[in-house]
Design a protein around this motif. Structure first.
Motif, PDB file in Angstrom:
ATOM      1  N   ALA A   1       8.137  27.468 -69.633  1.00 22.11           N
ATOM      2  CA  ALA A   1       9.568  27.753 -69.789  1.00 22.11           C
ATOM      3  C   ALA A   1      10.210  28.092 -68.446  1.00 22.11           C
ATOM      4  O   ALA A   1      11.296  27.593 -68.119  1.00 22.11           O
ATOM      5  N   LEU A   2       9.548  28.923 -67.660  1.00 24.29           N
ATOM      6  CA  LEU A   2      10.091  29.298 -66.353  1.00 24.29           C
ATOM      7  C   LEU A   2      10.159  28.091 -65.419  1.00 24.29           C
ATOM      8  O   LEU A   2      11.112  27.943 -64.647  1.00 24.29           O
ATOM      9  N   SER A   3       9.157  27.227 -65.500  1.00 21.62           N
ATOM     10  CA  SER A   3       9.163  26.019 -64.670  1.00 21.62           C
ATOM     11  C   SER A   3      10.294  25.084 -65.088  1.00 21.62           C
ATOM     12  O   SER A   3      10.979  24.498 -64.237  1.00 21.62           O
ATOM     13  N   PHE A   4      10.487  24.938 -66.399  1.00 23.67           N
ATOM     14  CA  PHE A   4      11.605  24.129 -66.890  1.00 23.67           C
ATOM     15  C   PHE A   4      12.925  24.687 -66.369  1.00 23.67           C
ATOM     16  O   PHE A   4      13.771  23.950 -65.853  1.00 23.67           O
ATOM     17  N   PHE A   5      13.092  25.990 -66.512  1.00 24.83           N
ATOM     18  CA  PHE A   5      14.351  26.613 -66.106  1.00 24.83           C
ATOM     19  C   PHE A   5      14.616  26.404 -64.619  1.00 24.83           C
ATOM     20  O   PHE A   5      15.737  26.063 -64.215  1.00 24.83           O
ATOM     21  N   GLU A   6      13.594  26.601 -63.812  1.00 25.93           N
ATOM     22  CA  GLU A   6      13.759  26.460 -62.362  1.00 25.93           C
ATOM     23  C   GLU A   6      14.219  25.055 -61.991  1.00 25.93           C
ATOM     24  O   GLU A   6      15.062  24.876 -61.102  1.00 25.93           O
ATOM     25  N   LEU A   7      13.698  24.054 -62.676  1.00 29.41           N
ATOM     26  CA  LEU A   7      14.081  22.670 -62.380  1.00 29.41           C
ATOM     27  C   LEU A   7      15.455  22.327 -62.946  1.00 29.41           C
ATOM     28  O   LEU A   7      16.187  21.516 -62.367  1.00 29.41           O
ATOM     29  N   LEU A   8      15.824  22.952 -64.055  1.00 32.58           N
ATOM     30  CA  LEU A   8      17.135  22.680 -64.650  1.00 32.58           C
ATOM     31  C   LEU A   8      18.275  23.186 -63.774  1.00 32.58           C
ATOM     32  O   LEU A   8      19.420  22.752 -63.931  1.00 32.58           O
ATOM     33  N   LEU A   9      17.971  24.080 -62.843  1.00 31.42           N
ATOM     34  CA  LEU A   9      19.002  24.587 -61.933  1.00 31.42           C
ATOM     35  C   LEU A   9      19.597  23.474 -61.075  1.00 31.42           C
ATOM     36  O   LEU A   9      20.710  23.601 -60.568  1.00 31.42           O
ATOM     37  N   PHE A  10      18.861  22.378 -60.929  1.00 30.73           N
ATOM     38  CA  PHE A  10      19.321  21.272 -60.089  1.00 30.73           C
ATOM     39  C   PHE A  10      20.334  20.370 -60.798  1.00 30.73           C
ATOM     40  O   PHE A  10      20.905  19.481 -60.171  1.00 30.73           O
ATOM     41  N   PHE A  11      20.552  20.605 -62.091  1.00 28.73           N
ATOM     42  CA  PHE A  11      21.379  19.682 -62.866  1.00 28.73           C
ATOM     43  C   PHE A  11      22.634  20.360 -63.403  1.00 28.73           C
ATOM     44  O   PHE A  11      22.615  21.526 -63.790  1.00 28.73           O
ATOM     45  N   GLY A  12      23.718  19.584 -63.428  1.00 25.19           N
ATOM     46  CA  GLY A  12      24.964  20.064 -64.001  1.00 25.19           C
ATOM     47  C   GLY A  12      25.066  19.698 -65.469  1.00 25.19           C
ATOM     48  O   GLY A  12      24.270  18.910 -65.994  1.00 25.19           O
ATOM     49  N   LYS A  13      26.061  20.239 -66.130  1.00 18.44           N
ATOM     50  CA  LYS A  13      26.226  20.041 -67.569  1.00 18.44           C
ATOM     51  C   LYS A  13      26.355  18.565 -67.931  1.00 18.44           C
ATOM     52  O   LYS A  13      25.784  18.112 -68.931  1.00 18.44           O
TER      53      LYS A  13
END
Length: 236
Positions: free
Chosen positions: A48-60
């Motif tokens: 979950a933390l790894s997913f979240f960290e990578l999702l920071l690179f993407f906009g809505k």
């Protein structure tokens, strides 16, 4: 194994696809694990933390485009199947996905854009997530040199009664102030509010992260005066 495969890529989308495969495989295997299994909780939180960290690179907007749309759909499907484990980090990630991403909360938007928002609302929002998620946001903003936004988020965290106890945010504030030459007065003011034990931990953590110049600056500004004053903790 997951870290090894994900580490072969330097961009977030392929890394997300590796994590997607890992989560789907783990979800299939979990049928034989008891609900209270600590190892399951550890793996799910790590993913979950790894997913979240990578999702920071993407906009809505990107959340609704393939292949990211497919990846996010898989995460939510897996969470539904893993619901009996009640993993808070995975539940939080799926909630953030439903809300449009890690940057879309209205209170967070107000904080980052320096818009007026009550401390009560800010604290309520900050209490709704794992503090580590805010640390990851701050690290991302600093890495992207979006210093005003990083400082706004970090200051909000420092003003929170519980999150303020996490030394990372104080260390991050020093990092931001150091990267903003015009903020020397605030740098000195925050030094004065930092106790000796915390100051030493911040210096050590800063040095461990490879920020040698900042660590030396902190030593000169904080540690040397403490030693001159005969603080025995610093001497030890």
């Amino acid at each position: 194994v997951v870290e090894d495969y994900a580490g072969r890529w330097q961009v977030p989308l392929p890394q997300l696809q590796v994590l997607q495969t890992a989560l789907c495989c783990f979800t299939s295997a979990c049928v034989s694990f008891p609900a209270e299994c600590e190892h399951v909780q550890y793996v799910l939180s790590s993913l979950a933390l790894s997913f979240f960290e990578l999702l920071l690179f993407f906009g809505k907007d990107e959340f609704y485009e393939d292949p990211l749309k497919d990846i996010l759909g898989s995460i939510q499907e897996c969470q539904n199947l893993l619901n009996r484990y009640r993993n808070m980090n995975l539940e939080l990630v799926t909630r953030i996905i439903r809300d449009g991403g890690p940057w879309e909360d209205p209170v967070l938007q107000a904080i980052l854009k320096a818009k007026p928002v009550s401390q009560e609302l800010v604290n309520k929002y900050l209490s709704s997530e794992n503090p580590l998620f805010f640390e990851l946001r701050a690290r991302y903003l600093i890495a992207c040199e979006r210093i005003p936004e990083a400082m706004a988020l970090i200051k909000s965290c420092i003003n929170h009664p519980d999150i303020s106890k996490d030394l990372y945010f104080h260390q991050a504030l020093f990092t931001c102030l150091y990267m903003s030459p015009l903020e020397d007065q605030l740098f000195q003011e925050h030094l004065l509010r930092t106790d000796c034990k915390s100051g030493i931990e911040i210096i050590c953590n800063t040095e461990k992260e490879g920020k040698t110049t900042l660590a030396l600056q902190l030593c000169e500004s904080f540690l040397v005066p403490q030693l001159q004053n005969g603080d025995m903790y610093c001497i030890w």
